[in-house]
Write an enzyme that holds these catalytic residues in place. Structure first.
Site, PDB file in Angstrom:
ATOM      1  N   ARG A  36       0.828  -1.218   0.000  1.00 40.90           N
ATOM      2  CA  ARG A  36       0.000   0.000   0.000  1.00 40.90           C
ATOM      3  C   ARG A  36       0.859   1.263   0.000  1.00 40.90           C
ATOM      4  O   ARG A  36       0.442   2.283  -0.558  1.00 40.90           O
ATOM      5  CB  ARG A  36      -0.945  -0.012   1.198  1.00 40.90           C
ATOM      6  CG  ARG A  36      -2.094  -0.965   0.958  1.00 40.90           C
ATOM      7  CD  ARG A  36      -3.115  -0.894   2.052  1.00 40.90           C
ATOM      8  NE  ARG A  36      -4.355  -1.504   1.614  1.00 40.90           N
ATOM      9  CZ  ARG A  36      -5.265  -2.009   2.441  1.00 40.90           C
ATOM     10  NH1 ARG A  36      -5.067  -1.985   3.737  1.00 40.90           N
ATOM     11  NH2 ARG A  36      -6.378  -2.529   1.957  1.00 40.90           N
ATOM     12  N   LYS A 210     -19.930 -16.308   2.341  1.00 43.24           N
ATOM     13  CA  LYS A 210     -21.351 -16.011   2.540  1.00 43.24           C
ATOM     14  C   LYS A 210     -22.051 -15.398   1.345  1.00 43.24           C
ATOM     15  O   LYS A 210     -21.543 -14.472   0.723  1.00 43.24           O
ATOM     16  CB  LYS A 210     -21.475 -15.013   3.686  1.00 43.24           C
ATOM     17  CG  LYS A 210     -21.167 -15.588   5.037  1.00 43.24           C
ATOM     18  CD  LYS A 210     -21.742 -14.632   6.048  1.00 43.24           C
ATOM     19  CE  LYS A 210     -21.220 -14.816   7.429  1.00 43.24           C
ATOM     20  NZ  LYS A 210     -21.181 -13.521   8.097  1.00 43.24           N
ATOM     21  N   GLY A 360      -9.509  -9.619  -0.279  1.00 44.70           N
ATOM     22  CA  GLY A 360      -8.240 -10.050   0.300  1.00 44.70           C
ATOM     23  C   GLY A 360      -7.829 -11.454  -0.100  1.00 44.70           C
ATOM     24  O   GLY A 360      -6.662 -11.701  -0.414  1.00 44.70           O
ATOM     25  N   GLY A 383     -13.581  -3.842   0.963  1.00 43.59           N
ATOM     26  CA  GLY A 383     -14.959  -3.367   1.146  1.00 43.59           C
ATOM     27  C   GLY A 383     -15.329  -2.323   0.107  1.00 43.59           C
ATOM     28  O   GLY A 383     -16.438  -2.332  -0.440  1.00 43.59           O
TER      29      GLY A 383
HETATM   30  P1  AMP Z   1     -15.092 -14.109   2.371  1.00 43.53           P
HETATM   31  O1  AMP Z   1     -14.465 -13.405   3.537  1.00 43.53           O
HETATM   32  O2  AMP Z   1     -16.568 -14.104   2.364  1.00 43.53           O
HETATM   33  O3  AMP Z   1     -14.482 -13.723   1.051  1.00 43.53           O
HETATM   34  O4  AMP Z   1     -14.746 -15.644   2.587  1.00 43.53           O
HETATM   35  C1  AMP Z   1     -13.441 -16.119   2.585  1.00 43.53           C
HETATM   36  C2  AMP Z   1     -13.397 -17.360   3.414  1.00 43.53           C
HETATM   37  O5  AMP Z   1     -14.333 -18.279   2.915  1.00 43.53           O
HETATM   38  C3  AMP Z   1     -12.046 -18.036   3.337  1.00 43.53           C
HETATM   39  O6  AMP Z   1     -11.470 -17.999   4.622  1.00 43.53           O
HETATM   40  C4  AMP Z   1     -12.377 -19.453   2.916  1.00 43.53           C
HETATM   41  O7  AMP Z   1     -11.671 -20.416   3.648  1.00 43.53           O
HETATM   42  C5  AMP Z   1     -13.853 -19.563   3.203  1.00 43.53           C
HETATM   43  N1  AMP Z   1     -14.503 -20.547   2.355  1.00 43.53           N
HETATM   44  C6  AMP Z   1     -14.440 -20.622   1.017  1.00 43.53           C
HETATM   45  N2  AMP Z   1     -15.114 -21.703   0.571  1.00 43.53           N
HETATM   46  C7  AMP Z   1     -15.604 -22.328   1.652  1.00 43.53           C
HETATM   47  C8  AMP Z   1     -16.369 -23.510   1.820  1.00 43.53           C
HETATM   48  N3  AMP Z   1     -16.749 -24.237   0.776  1.00 43.53           N
HETATM   49  N4  AMP Z   1     -16.712 -23.863   3.075  1.00 43.53           N
HETATM   50  C9  AMP Z   1     -16.313 -23.122   4.113  1.00 43.53           C
HETATM   51  N5  AMP Z   1     -15.594 -21.989   4.030  1.00 43.53           N
HETATM   52  C10 AMP Z   1     -15.230 -21.593   2.789  1.00 43.53           C
END
Ligand code: AMP
Length: 403
Positions: A36, A210, A360, A383
């Site tokens: 950064r 999510k 990230g 974000g």
């Molecule tokens: P996010 O912060 O929503 O971008 O989610 C990233 C996180 O989602 C990472 O730490 C991944 O390990 C987790 N993740 C990705 N795919 C899966 C999955 N199929 N089941 C559980 N966690 C997941």
């Protein structure tokens, strides 16, 4: 309308106040990753090379107590900036008061001063969170230090804080210019073109844990994208909505109806995994296997499977614009990393497309693969880039003057 950029202004002899994003990982005074700081150099160098001086403001981390202040001073960042610029950089351990005013008064063309972490204002006083609640008096105070204000901190552009919107408002009221720096200009160009004027076929790839985090992006990009590829934990709520068994996979029951609606609205555009790497436990060492669209009751999907990788690749090969945000699986665990890494490799091979990575985890995957130089744009704002892709106007961008 296009935004005013620092390159549109004559900075000679001017004191240019710049909101940079120096929010770097730091532990015991050691900077983990200086990307950064490096990303802010073009704007800083432009000012110095053209006879201006720079007063730099940034936040670093989240400050909740006096204890946090020890770890979150910008002093080591100022030292690193000096090394990168190959010149002395003055650091003022305050961001308000006589020490700041003296340093600014004595600033000569070609010189740089870094003020202390703007979020120290969030606990240092009786007025509440002056920086993050955008106390207008604080914005006015900082604005009074410079002749020109440049916002170059994309990472906080989705927030309305004293150090971006507050300063911009006060500068404009005083008839002084508010411009973008080169980093924000690049972010707006790549993300803005992808959202409002993509070269087709336009493919969006979304992953991560999510559905709820990505609803806004899916809603905004369904009409604009030719395909939306969904992987990661969020894919299982969609698979459940299509009537598949998802075993112990991540599932957001309260988003099931929404997933059904999005599937109905998007039709064939929404592409889900056709197979998964499923494990009995959330562990790299758990027994795992490749399964189809239905996951056995005692297993959870932790990565997209090889057929899904092939399906996603076949769609991506013709793409002219690609936006990717979120991993295809638990890529932190090597046994479930392949889907994410394959998507990264595929993007790197698309030489005739504009490829944009945000978030990230996808950025970390790109770095792990060493493909960052082959990607058209890696966004510096997690974000902020998601909110941009949702079609929202970011306050830190909106506050920049139009050309
Ligand atoms: P996010 O912060 O929503 O971008 O989610 C990233 C996180 O989602 C990472 O730490 C991944 O390990 C987790 N993740 C990705 N795919 C899966 C999955 N199929 N089941 C559980 N966690 C997941």
């Amino acid at each position: 309308m296009a935004k005013l950029n620092i390159s549109d202004l004559d900075v000679k002899g001017k004191k240019v106040l710049v909101r940079v994003d120096f929010n770097v990982p730091i532990k015991n005074g050691v900077i983990g990753d200086d990307n950064r700081i490096v990303a802010a150099l073009p704007t800083i160098n432009y000012i110095l090379d053209n006879g201006g001086s720079a007063i730099l403001l940034s936040h670093l981390g989240r400050i909740k107590s006096d204890e946090d202040k020890k770890e979150l001073s910008l002093k080591p960042v100022a030292a690193r900036l000096g090394e990168l610029l190959k010149k002395d950089v003055e650091f003022v351990p305050e961001n308000e008061g006589s020490a700041v005013e003296t340093a600014v008064k004595n600033l000569k063309p070609g010189e740089v001063v870094v003020l202390e972490n703007t979020r120290f204002q969030d606990i240092d006083n009786d007025f509440g969170k002056r920086e993050s609640k955008n106390d207008p008096k604080l914005g006015e105070y900082w604005a009074g230090l410079g002749d020109i204000f440049v916002n170059d901190a994309f990472g906080t552009a989705h927030r309305s804080h004293a150090s971006n919107v507050g300063i911009a408002t006060a500068m404009k009221a005083a008839g002084k210019p508010v411009a973008s720096g080169f980093l924000i200009e690049k972010e707006i160009k790549f993300l803005g073109d992808a959202v409002s004027n993509p070269v087709h076929p336009f493919v969006t790839i979304l992953g991560g844990a999510k559905v709820s985090d990505k609803i806004g992006v899916i809603n905004n990009l369904i009409p604009k994208s030719d395909h939306i590829l969904i992987g990661g934990g969020m894919a299982y709520t969609f698979l459940a909505a299509k009537g598949h068994k998802i075993g112990k996979s991540l599932f957001e029951e309260d988003k099931l109806e929404l997933a059904k609606q999005l599937l109905a609205e998007a039709g064939d555009k929404l592409v889900l995994p056709v197979d998964s790497v499923a494990a009995t436990e959330f562990s790299n060492d758990a027994s795992h296997e490749v399964v189809g669209e239905d996951i056995p009751d005692n297993e959870m999907g932790l990565d997209i499977g090889p057929k899904s990788v092939e399906l996603f690749k076949s769609i991506l090969k013709d793409a002219k614009t690609v936006v990717w945000n979120g991993p295809m699986g638990c890529f932190e665990m090597p046994n479930y990393a392949e889907g994410t890494l394959e998507v990264g490799r595929t993007l790197a091979d698309l030489t005739d497309a504009t490829t944009i990575i945000g978030g990230g985890d996808s950025t970390a995957a790109a770095k792990q693969l060493g493909i960052a130089p082959k990607i058209s744009h890696i966004s510096t704002g997690g974000g902020a880039s998601l909110e941009y892709l949702e079609g929202k106007e970011l306050p830190g961008v909106a506050c920049i003057s139009d050309k």
